[in-house]
Design an enzyme around this catalytic site. Structure first.
Site, mmCIF file in Angstrom:
data_model
loop_
_atom_site.group_PDB
_atom_site.id
_atom_site.type_symbol
_atom_site.label_atom_id
_atom_site.label_comp_id
_atom_site.label_asym_id
_atom_site.label_seq_id
_atom_site.Cartn_x
_atom_site.Cartn_y
_atom_site.Cartn_z
ATOM 1 N N ASP A 86 -40.474 35.244 -91.843
ATOM 2 C CA ASP A 86 -41.021 36.047 -92.942
ATOM 3 C C ASP A 86 -42.528 36.198 -92.667
ATOM 4 O O ASP A 86 -43.128 35.345 -91.987
ATOM 5 C CB ASP A 86 -40.773 35.298 -94.261
ATOM 6 N N ALA A 87 -43.121 37.271 -93.172
ATOM 7 C CA ALA A 87 -44.550 37.490 -92.895
ATOM 8 C C ALA A 87 -45.444 36.923 -94.008
ATOM 9 O O ALA A 87 -46.162 35.933 -93.809
ATOM 10 C CB ALA A 87 -44.823 38.983 -92.700
ATOM 11 N N TYR A 88 -45.377 37.552 -95.185
ATOM 12 C CA TYR A 88 -46.336 37.217 -96.256
ATOM 13 C C TYR A 88 -45.982 35.873 -96.909
ATOM 14 O O TYR A 88 -44.915 35.719 -97.489
ATOM 15 C CB TYR A 88 -46.390 38.353 -97.293
ATOM 16 N N ARG A 121 -49.506 38.150 -106.619
ATOM 17 C CA ARG A 121 -48.342 37.887 -105.772
ATOM 18 C C ARG A 121 -47.036 37.964 -106.573
ATOM 19 O O ARG A 121 -46.060 38.569 -106.140
ATOM 20 C CB ARG A 121 -48.486 36.503 -105.133
ATOM 21 N N SER A 132 -40.088 41.681 -92.629
ATOM 22 C CA SER A 132 -40.912 41.638 -93.835
ATOM 23 C C SER A 132 -40.655 42.803 -94.768
ATOM 24 O O SER A 132 -40.311 43.908 -94.348
ATOM 25 C CB SER A 132 -42.393 41.656 -93.419
ATOM 26 N N ASN A 133 -40.872 42.514 -96.041
ATOM 27 C CA ASN A 133 -40.869 43.575 -97.062
ATOM 28 C C ASN A 133 -42.081 44.488 -96.910
ATOM 29 O O ASN A 133 -42.124 45.570 -97.493
ATOM 30 C CB ASN A 133 -40.906 42.942 -98.461
#
Ligand code: LAC
Length: 223
Positions: free
Chosen positions: A12-14, A43, A119-120
């Site tokens: 996942d990125a964030y 967030r 990622s989203n």
């Protein structure tokens, strides 16, 4: 079922590779005593919008949702100067990676693993942040949900990984600090690892992680 060895590591990125609170950290002095509250609301709203829109069968890209969530947070926390909006968004576009992200990716690559991020994030923001954080050359794929116009944890999104790497879910180790994302990845059939940096209580008992790690530094030893 073929099992590719060594497994493919997808991050996942964030929140996992990239520190979502690095943007507020760059403006902390000007933001004042409610800086962390603002960042947490930012967030939470960003994620909420992604889930509610997906449930309703709609899609608005993640960068737009990030801006809307910041507008909401600034409206809810009036002590933070709204004039910081542009700087906060610029900082979010080029977020810092966690210090353990690059060493973990390099260690996995050195052991022959393929790596990627799913990622989203919309393609531009994802590329902006991954480039700025210096992670690009250690990722074999940077995958955004944008091609599908729906967000994680929809199963179709995790399918982008198996499609990209021409593999089965069991070939993939998925790494996320977001417990809801670990749920989605586990439900899809990935071996999911939860990076519980913040020592949060566990959730989603039907979809447990294969393992819980305090940070990314222990990953290469596990693989
Ligand atoms: C990601 C965010 C939502 O998918 O954590 O990168």
């Amino acid at each position: 079922m073929s099992v590719i060895s060594p497994p493919i590591f997808i991050f996942d990125a964030y929140g996992t590779l990239l520190d979502v609170h690095a943007a507020i950290a760059r403006c902390r002095a000007e933001a004042g005593p409610e800086a962390d509250r603002l960042s947490a609301i930012w967030r939470t709203k960003q994620l909420e919008y992604s889930w509610t829109l997906t449930l309703a069968g709609h899609y608005v890209d993640f960068w737009t949702l990030t801006e809307r969530a910041l507008d909401y947070a600034l409206a809810l926390v009036p002590s933070v100067d709204k004039g910081l909006k542009t700087r906060l968004l610029e900082a979010y576009f080029k977020l810092d990676a966690f210090p353990d992200a690059l060493p973990a990716l390099r260690a996995l690559k050195a052991k022959g693993h393929k790596t990627g991020t799913l990622s989203n994030g919309s393609p531009d923001m994802l590329k902006g942040a991954v480039d700025a954080a210096g992670l690009t050359s250690d990722l074999d794929a940077v995958l955004s949900v944008d091609v599908l116009k729906m967000f994680k944890p929809r199963p179709e999104v995790y399918g982008l990984v198996t499609e990209c790497f021409k593999c089965t879910p069991s070939d993939v180790t998925f790494v996320s600090s977001n417990r809801w994302d670990v749920m989605g990845a586990t439900a899809f059939g990935f071996r999911a690892l939860w990076i519980n940096r913040a020592k949060m209580p566990d959730e989603y008992p039907e979809f447990p992680p294969k393992q819980v790690l305090a940070d990314l530094s222990a990953l290469a030893a596990l693989s």
